[in-house]
Design a protein around this motif. Sequence first.
Motif, PDB file in Angstrom:
ATOM      1  N   MET A 102       0.793  -1.226   0.000  1.00 21.70           N
ATOM      2  CA  MET A 102       0.000   0.000   0.000  1.00 21.70           C
ATOM      3  C   MET A 102       0.828   1.282   0.000  1.00 21.70           C
ATOM      4  SD  MET A 102      -2.931  -1.266  -0.301  1.00 21.70           S
ATOM      5  CE  MET A 102      -3.879   0.248  -0.210  1.00 21.70           C
ATOM      6  N   ARG A 103       2.008   1.297   0.644  1.00 20.09           N
ATOM      7  CA  ARG A 103       2.750   2.552   0.733  1.00 20.09           C
ATOM      8  C   ARG A 103       3.215   3.089  -0.618  1.00 20.09           C
ATOM      9  NH1 ARG A 103       0.760   1.680   4.885  1.00 20.09           N
ATOM     10  NH2 ARG A 103      -0.781   2.744   3.610  1.00 20.09           N
ATOM     11  N   PRO A 104       3.725   2.231  -1.542  1.00 17.73           N
ATOM     12  CA  PRO A 104       4.057   2.780  -2.869  1.00 17.73           C
ATOM     13  C   PRO A 104       2.843   3.377  -3.585  1.00 17.73           C
ATOM     14  CG  PRO A 104       5.098   0.645  -2.554  1.00 17.73           C
ATOM     15  CD  PRO A 104       4.158   0.831  -1.415  1.00 17.73           C
ATOM     16  N   LEU A 105       1.677   2.806  -3.344  1.00 19.51           N
ATOM     17  CA  LEU A 105       0.466   3.351  -3.956  1.00 19.51           C
ATOM     18  C   LEU A 105       0.131   4.722  -3.384  1.00 19.51           C
ATOM     19  CD1 LEU A 105      -1.830   0.178  -4.117  1.00 19.51           C
ATOM     20  CD2 LEU A 105      -0.300   1.116  -5.872  1.00 19.51           C
ATOM     21  N   ASP A 106       0.402   4.913  -2.094  1.00 16.42           N
ATOM     22  CA  ASP A 106       0.170   6.228  -1.493  1.00 16.42           C
ATOM     23  C   ASP A 106       1.058   7.290  -2.124  1.00 16.42           C
ATOM     24  OD1 ASP A 106      -1.688   5.108   0.161  1.00 16.42           O
ATOM     25  OD2 ASP A 106      -0.353   4.934   1.888  1.00 16.42           O
ATOM     26  N   VAL A 107       2.298   6.920  -2.435  1.00 17.91           N
ATOM     27  CA  VAL A 107       3.208   7.864  -3.093  1.00 17.91           C
ATOM     28  C   VAL A 107       2.682   8.221  -4.476  1.00 17.91           C
ATOM     29  CG1 VAL A 107       5.541   8.177  -4.007  1.00 17.91           C
ATOM     30  CG2 VAL A 107       5.200   7.025  -1.807  1.00 17.91           C
ATOM     31  N   LEU A 108       2.226   7.214  -5.213  1.00 20.06           N
ATOM     32  CA  LEU A 108       1.679   7.455  -6.550  1.00 20.06           C
ATOM     33  C   LEU A 108       0.404   8.283  -6.481  1.00 20.06           C
ATOM     34  CD1 LEU A 108       2.154   6.771  -9.531  1.00 20.06           C
ATOM     35  CD2 LEU A 108       0.737   4.732  -9.216  1.00 20.06           C
ATOM     36  N   LEU A 109      -0.374   8.080  -5.424  1.00 22.19           N
ATOM     37  CA  LEU A 109      -1.625   8.814  -5.261  1.00 22.19           C
ATOM     38  C   LEU A 109      -1.384  10.301  -5.019  1.00 22.19           C
ATOM     39  CD1 LEU A 109      -4.712   8.319  -5.112  1.00 22.19           C
ATOM     40  CD2 LEU A 109      -4.453   8.081  -2.635  1.00 22.19           C
ATOM     41  N   ALA A 110      -0.217  10.636  -4.471  1.00 17.23           N
ATOM     42  CA  ALA A 110       0.084  12.036  -4.155  1.00 17.23           C
ATOM     43  C   ALA A 110       0.391  12.864  -5.404  1.00 17.23           C
ATOM     44  CB  ALA A 110       1.266  12.105  -3.190  1.00 17.23           C
ATOM     45  N   VAL A 111       0.673  12.204  -6.522  1.00 23.04           N
ATOM     46  CA  VAL A 111       0.999  12.920  -7.764  1.00 23.04           C
ATOM     47  C   VAL A 111      -0.289  13.157  -8.549  1.00 23.04           C
ATOM     48  CG1 VAL A 111       2.370  12.889  -9.878  1.00 23.04           C
ATOM     49  CG2 VAL A 111       3.235  11.768  -7.802  1.00 23.04           C
ATOM     50  N   PRO A 112      -0.579  14.386  -8.956  1.00 23.38           N
ATOM     51  CA  PRO A 112      -1.784  14.640  -9.761  1.00 23.38           C
ATOM     52  C   PRO A 112      -1.804  13.772 -11.015  1.00 23.38           C
ATOM     53  CG  PRO A 112      -0.806  16.704  -9.028  1.00 23.38           C
ATOM     54  CD  PRO A 112       0.159  15.621  -8.657  1.00 23.38           C
ATOM     55  N   SER A 113      -2.974  13.184 -11.284  1.00 25.51           N
ATOM     56  CA  SER A 113      -3.091  12.202 -12.362  1.00 25.51           C
ATOM     57  C   SER A 113      -2.696  12.777 -13.710  1.00 25.51           C
ATOM     58  CB  SER A 113      -4.523  11.670 -12.426  1.00 25.51           C
ATOM     59  OG  SER A 113      -4.896  11.086 -11.207  1.00 25.51           O
ATOM     60  N   LEU A 114      -3.269  13.914 -14.054  1.00 23.39           N
ATOM     61  CA  LEU A 114      -3.005  14.492 -15.373  1.00 23.39           C
ATOM     62  C   LEU A 114      -1.553  14.920 -15.505  1.00 23.39           C
ATOM     63  CD1 LEU A 114      -4.265  15.209 -18.062  1.00 23.39           C
ATOM     64  CD2 LEU A 114      -4.877  17.442 -17.132  1.00 23.39           C
ATOM     65  N   LEU A 115      -0.957  15.404 -14.423  1.00 21.90           N
ATOM     66  CA  LEU A 115       0.452  15.797 -14.458  1.00 21.90           C
ATOM     67  C   LEU A 115       1.331  14.589 -14.735  1.00 21.90           C
ATOM     68  CD1 LEU A 115       2.721  17.843 -14.048  1.00 21.90           C
ATOM     69  CD2 LEU A 115       2.588  17.396 -11.584  1.00 21.90           C
ATOM     70  N   LEU A 116       1.039  13.462 -14.082  1.00 23.83           N
ATOM     71  CA  LEU A 116       1.827  12.248 -14.295  1.00 23.83           C
ATOM     72  C   LEU A 116       1.701  11.777 -15.742  1.00 23.83           C
ATOM     73  CD1 LEU A 116       3.587  10.008 -13.119  1.00 23.83           C
ATOM     74  CD2 LEU A 116       1.500   8.794 -12.479  1.00 23.83           C
ATOM     75  N   ILE A 117       0.478  11.822 -16.294  1.00 24.98           N
ATOM     76  CA  ILE A 117       0.268  11.406 -17.679  1.00 24.98           C
ATOM     77  C   ILE A 117       1.070  12.296 -18.632  1.00 24.98           C
ATOM     78  CG2 ILE A 117      -1.446  11.295 -19.526  1.00 24.98           C
ATOM     79  CD1 ILE A 117      -3.462  10.341 -17.467  1.00 24.98           C
ATOM     80  N   LEU A 118       1.053  13.604 -18.388  1.00 27.35           N
ATOM     81  CA  LEU A 118       1.773  14.530 -19.262  1.00 27.35           C
ATOM     82  C   LEU A 118       3.284  14.339 -19.151  1.00 27.35           C
ATOM     83  CD1 LEU A 118      -0.296  17.805 -18.736  1.00 27.35           C
ATOM     84  CD2 LEU A 118      -0.285  16.309 -20.734  1.00 27.35           C
ATOM     85  N   LEU A 119       3.779  14.076 -17.937  1.00 27.32           N
ATOM     86  CA  LEU A 119       5.211  13.869 -17.757  1.00 27.32           C
ATOM     87  C   LEU A 119       5.685  12.609 -18.475  1.00 27.32           C
ATOM     88  CD1 LEU A 119       5.708  14.839 -13.990  1.00 27.32           C
ATOM     89  CD2 LEU A 119       6.479  16.102 -15.995  1.00 27.32           C
ATOM     90  N   VAL A 120       4.939  11.525 -18.304  1.00 30.27           N
ATOM     91  CA  VAL A 120       5.315  10.272 -18.967  1.00 30.27           C
ATOM     92  C   VAL A 120       5.171  10.401 -20.477  1.00 30.27           C
ATOM     93  CG1 VAL A 120       4.763   7.816 -19.199  1.00 30.27           C
ATOM     94  CG2 VAL A 120       4.707   8.892 -16.952  1.00 30.27           C
ATOM     95  N   ALA A 121       4.109  11.064 -20.921  1.00 26.95           N
ATOM     96  CA  ALA A 121       3.884  11.225 -22.350  1.00 26.95           C
ATOM     97  C   ALA A 121       4.982  12.064 -23.003  1.00 26.95           C
ATOM     98  CB  ALA A 121       2.523  11.872 -22.591  1.00 26.95           C
TER      99      ALA A 121
END
Length: 268
Positions: free
Chosen positions: A106-125
């Motif tokens: 669960m803890r790695p998921l909490d870290v991922l949850l803290a990043v805004p979804s659209l921002l993460l998509i744009l960064l990876v894209a």
Amino acid sequence: MTVFTRVGAGRLLLGLVILGIPLALALLGPLFVGAPGPRAASFTSGDGHWLGTDFVGRDVWAQVLLGGRSVVVVALAATALAYLVALPLGLISALTHRTWLEELLMRPLDVLLAVPSLLLILLVAAVLSPGTVGLALLVALVNIPDAARIVRAAAAEAAARPAVEALRMQGETWWRMAVGYVGRSMTRTLAADAGIRFTGVLYLVATAAFLGVGVEPDASDWAVMVDRNRTGLFLQPWAVVVPALLIVALTMGGNLLFDAVLEKRKRA
């Protein structure tokens, strides 16, 4: 009781109609599009273009028929993939007696949850330039943490019941406890979450396509149509209004349908 039954049936029918129209256009529309004809002048109507043409002279109705499949398929695939990963993670975290295992999951998921979804998509894209498959995987990835927490919370409540302890004492398998009892007891919670999650996934997919992530700039896509034709909104509103309304209908119809099903199960 009869009044509530009629209201529930009406909501179910309304949800089916509102959701069915964009789904039918998305899934069956490409079958009714013939060979592309010559492009007309931008933003014109007539000559067979009963919704007019878009900013580069393509027939708007043909683009509507072609543009829904990418949005719907990517959204459905992303939602399914998110639950495919979130369900086992949440169930294992709720049913395990090993604290270290729960923390590891669960803890790695909490870290991922803290990043805004659209921002993460744009960064990876910006690094990987994903196609439609990559976009579905990205949207699923950003939805896994929240979905896993919902599954864990619902499963933890069911796992605390005496029936689960009795199953453990009888030597029942983990699969029987997790799926046979705990999983069945949280179906209403997951159904309610699925309706909201599909709306959120659809929003992310449409927004990503609007920003040019996962699709070509001139692709036949409802979100791309809204983006590319918005500058001519007052000259040719159908090229923007029709795809925008279809995207809204998908979210509204899905929520109405899930609400009606949940209300029916509640009265049953």
